[in-house]
Design a protein around this motif. Structure first.
Motif, mmCIF file in Angstrom:
data_model
loop_
_atom_site.group_PDB
_atom_site.id
_atom_site.type_symbol
_atom_site.label_atom_id
_atom_site.label_comp_id
_atom_site.label_asym_id
_atom_site.label_seq_id
_atom_site.Cartn_x
_atom_site.Cartn_y
_atom_site.Cartn_z
ATOM 1 N N ALA A 97 46.425 43.988 49.302
ATOM 2 C CA ALA A 97 44.978 43.782 49.359
ATOM 3 C C ALA A 97 44.644 42.406 49.906
ATOM 4 O O ALA A 97 43.727 42.245 50.729
ATOM 5 N N SER A 98 45.380 41.400 49.462
ATOM 6 C CA SER A 98 45.143 40.029 49.918
ATOM 7 C C SER A 98 45.400 39.899 51.414
ATOM 8 O O SER A 98 44.631 39.254 52.134
ATOM 9 N N LYS A 99 46.464 40.527 51.885
ATOM 10 C CA LYS A 99 46.819 40.427 53.307
ATOM 11 C C LYS A 99 45.803 41.139 54.185
ATOM 12 O O LYS A 99 45.288 40.569 55.149
ATOM 13 N N ARG A 173 52.343 31.973 39.389
ATOM 14 C CA ARG A 173 52.731 31.697 40.768
ATOM 15 C C ARG A 173 51.941 32.586 41.739
ATOM 16 O O ARG A 173 51.455 32.119 42.781
ATOM 17 N N GLU A 174 51.771 33.855 41.386
ATOM 18 C CA GLU A 174 51.039 34.777 42.241
ATOM 19 C C GLU A 174 49.562 34.405 42.320
ATOM 20 O O GLU A 174 48.940 34.517 43.383
ATOM 21 N N ILE A 175 49.003 33.940 41.203
ATOM 22 C CA ILE A 175 47.610 33.484 41.184
ATOM 23 C C ILE A 175 47.437 32.298 42.131
ATOM 24 O O ILE A 175 46.485 32.232 42.924
ATOM 25 N N ASP A 180 45.587 30.024 47.371
ATOM 26 C CA ASP A 180 45.855 29.306 48.613
ATOM 27 C C ASP A 180 45.535 30.178 49.825
ATOM 28 O O ASP A 180 44.927 29.716 50.799
ATOM 29 N N HIS A 181 45.929 31.454 49.736
ATOM 30 C CA HIS A 181 45.683 32.372 50.845
ATOM 31 C C HIS A 181 44.192 32.615 51.036
ATOM 32 O O HIS A 181 43.678 32.578 52.159
ATOM 33 N N ASP A 182 43.470 32.847 49.945
ATOM 34 C CA ASP A 182 42.041 33.164 50.038
ATOM 35 C C ASP A 182 41.213 31.975 50.520
ATOM 36 O O ASP A 182 40.244 32.148 51.262
ATOM 37 N N PRO A 189 36.652 32.893 54.176
ATOM 38 C CA PRO A 189 37.449 32.253 53.126
ATOM 39 C C PRO A 189 36.677 32.133 51.808
ATOM 40 O O PRO A 189 35.441 32.156 51.797
ATOM 41 N N LEU A 190 37.426 32.017 50.730
ATOM 42 C CA LEU A 190 36.806 31.837 49.416
ATOM 43 C C LEU A 190 36.183 30.452 49.338
ATOM 44 O O LEU A 190 36.853 29.441 49.497
ATOM 45 N N ARG A 191 34.876 30.424 49.112
ATOM 46 C CA ARG A 191 34.188 29.147 48.908
ATOM 47 C C ARG A 191 32.879 29.408 48.175
ATOM 48 O O ARG A 191 32.349 30.514 48.209
#
Length: 223
Positions: A97-99, A173-175, A180-182, A189-191
């Motif tokens: 989902a993130s990718k 670690r996954e969080i 970082d990715h988002d 992007p997340l902001r």
């Protein structure tokens, strides 16, 4: 129609809090993360690498996705007519989902679906770019956050309850990797939106979060 946008990082409690708030206010709850998870689940089951942008984009016309709301009032995700609401919550789908959500073609593919819901219902919609991209004119915008450690503990407990446990260190670690990715992805992007209210739930339990957000929303709606 009144629209409420709730953005924030993974594990901040957006979905559980938004779902409860929607019930309290009589609004439609839209979990956009579940929509992207459904795309990710399709890519996963099709055996496509989430890193292969060209293959992911080529697969979009084949994806028949629907949102339905059951008697329980909850959002159910259907893929090709099959309810995959439970399957999309499997831990391995998070990476997919993130990718895929970082690809502009995927976001464009789903954008109109999300906006149409806001045009036809009073909605509470949560995600990572609702107030900045999907519903930039939302009546109320909230940026929900919490420390990475607090979010990891919540997610770890959630996985335990679902019967899909994982070590706390791995969840943390996954969080952090997801954050970082988002934050650094090129598309949406997340902001925090400039006109969003920041709410930190690190020290709040679920009920405390509900009370703080409900008070904020009711004051804004009455303003």
């Amino acid at each position: 129609m009144i629209s409420i946008a709730i953005d924030g990082p993974s594990g901040a409690g957006k979905s559980t809090l938004a779902k409860r708030l929607a019930k309290e206010l009589g609004f439609l709850y839209v979990d956009t993360g579940a929509i992207y998870r459904t795309i990710g689940y399709y890519i996963y089951t099709a055996g496509i690498s989430p890193d292969d942008q060209r293959a992911v984009v080529a697969a979009l016309p084949e994806i028949h996705l629907e949102l339905r709301y059951g008697e329980d009032g909850l959002q159910h995700m259907l893929l090709g007519g099959q309810d995959v609401t439970r399957e999309i919550r499997l831990p391995e789908i998070s990476r997919y989902a993130s990718k895929v959500s970082a690809y502009p073609e995927v976001r464009a593919f789903l954008l109109e679906m999300q906006r149409q819901l806001a045009r036809t219902h009073n909605v509470i919609m949560d995600g990572r770019d609702i107030g900045t991209v999907v519903l930039p004119d939302a009546d109320i915008k909230i940026f929900l956050t919490a420390s990475a450690e607090a979010r990891a503990k919540r997610r770890w407990k959630e996985l335990e309850e679902r019967g899909t446990p994982a070590p706390l260190e791995q969840v943390l670690r996954e969080i952090q990797e997801r954050d970082d990715h988002d934050i650094h992805r090129q598309t949406a992007p997340l902001r925090q939106a400039e006109d969003a209210v920041l709410v930190d739930t690190t020290e709040l339990d679920f009920q405390g979060g509900v009370e703080v957000l409900l008070d904020l929303i009711q004051k804004r709606m009455g303003a």
